[in-house]
Design a protein around this motif. Structure first.
Motif: not given
Length: 250
Positions: A119-125, A129-145
C-alpha cells in the motif's frame, strides 16, 4: 505520435523522443491555489521513478492489479503511465480487496486497507510534501520515490493485448486504450501542440481520456484542473487565455 505505438507507455516514449521540453501536464488545484507544470521530460522522469518503485520495491509483475484510489491529479497521471510501463492493470477506483497493490490519497486510506498487498499513500499536498506520519499500513510515496532510478527497463515486455486499464465497468487492453485515445483526440480536434483544459474527474473513461490519454496520443498537452468549480467564469476565461488553451472539456 508514431502509428506503431500500442500502449500508453509507447505514447510517452514517442512524446519524449519528439520534444522533451514541451509542456505535457499543467495541473491546478483551485482549492489550494497550487499550480504545477511538467514538461514531457519531467513527467517521464516521474514515471520512470514510479515504475522502478512498482517493479523493484513492490515486486509488481505484468498482470498484477493496482487499485488506484486517487482523484484527477498530476501524480495520478504518473501512476497510470507507470502501471502501463510495468504491465500492471490500473484499476481506477477499484476494489482494494481484489487488488495486488493499492495507491491511495486522502479520504481513501481506510478503503485501501482492504488490500493484502503493498500500500502506497500520497499526500497530494502542494510540492508533493511528505506526511508528518504516514497513514497506518502505508508507505509514503514522497519518501519512497525520490531515490528510485531515473531510467526504467521492464523485466518483461509489456503485451499490448493484455488488460491495461479498468475504470467502472470498462476494461481495456493497452492497444484498445491507445485506439480509443486517438479516436477521442480526433473527435476533440486535438493536433500536435494543442492545449486541452479538462475539469473532468478521473473516475470515468471520458475524464481519463480528456485529462491524459487523448492529449498524449495527439502530441498535445493538458491543463488538468481539480476543484474547477472554485473558479468564477471570469477567472476561468483568464486561465484559458493565459494557458493558451485551444480546447476545453469541463
Amino acid at each position: 505520435m508514431n502509428a506503431s505505438d500500442r500502449t500508453p507507455a509507447d505514447l510517452l516514449r514517442s512524446a519524449l523522443a519528439a520534444d522533451p521540453a514541451r509542456p505535457l501536464v499543467t495541473f491546478y488545484d483551485d482549492a489550494t491555489g497550487e499550480r504545477v507544470e511538467l514538461s514531457v521530460a519531467t513527467f517521464a522522469n516521474w514515471v520512470a521513478k514510479t515504475a522502478n518503485l512498482l517493479q523493484g520495491d513492490l515486486n509488481a509483475e505484468p498482470g498484477d492489479r493496482l487499485a488506484l484510489l486517487l482523484p484527477a491529479h498530476w501524480q495520478s497521471a504518473v501512476w497510470l503511465l507507470a502501471c502501463s510501463s510495468v504491465g500492471v492493470v490500473a484499476d481506477v477506483g477499484g476494489d482494494a480487496a481484489r487488488a495486488d497493490h493499492v495507491v491511495a490519497g486522502p479520504g481513501r486510506f481506510d478503503d485501501g486497507l482492504a488490500c493484502g498487498g503493498d500500500r502506497i499513500a500520497l499526500s497530494l499536498a502542494p510540492l508533493g510534501r511528505r506526511f508528518p506520519t504516514p497513514p497506518a499500513g502505508y508507505a509514503d510515496y514522497a519518501v519512497e520515490v525520490p531515490g528510485q532510478g531515473d531510467r526504467f527497463a521492464a523485466y518483461a515486455p509489456v503485451d499490448p493485448d493484455e488488460p491495461a486499464l479498468r475504470v467502472g465497468d470498462l476494461e481495456l487492453t493497452g492497444a484498445e486504450l491507445v485506439a480509443r485515445a486517438r479516436q477521442d483526440a480526433e473527435r476533440l480536434g486535438l493536433a500536435p501542440g494543442a492545449r486541452l483544459l479538462s475539469g473532468k474527474s478521473y473516475d470515468t473513461w471520458e475524464g481519463l481520456s480528456a485529462g491524459l490519454y487523448a492529449p498524449l496520443a495527439a502530441g498535445a498537452s493538458v491543463v488538468l484542473c481539480r476543484n474547477l468549480g472554485e473558479l468564477s467564469q471570469d477567472a476561468l476565461a483568464e486561465r484559458v487565455e493565459s494557458e493558451r488553451v485551444t480546447v476545453t472539456a469541463v
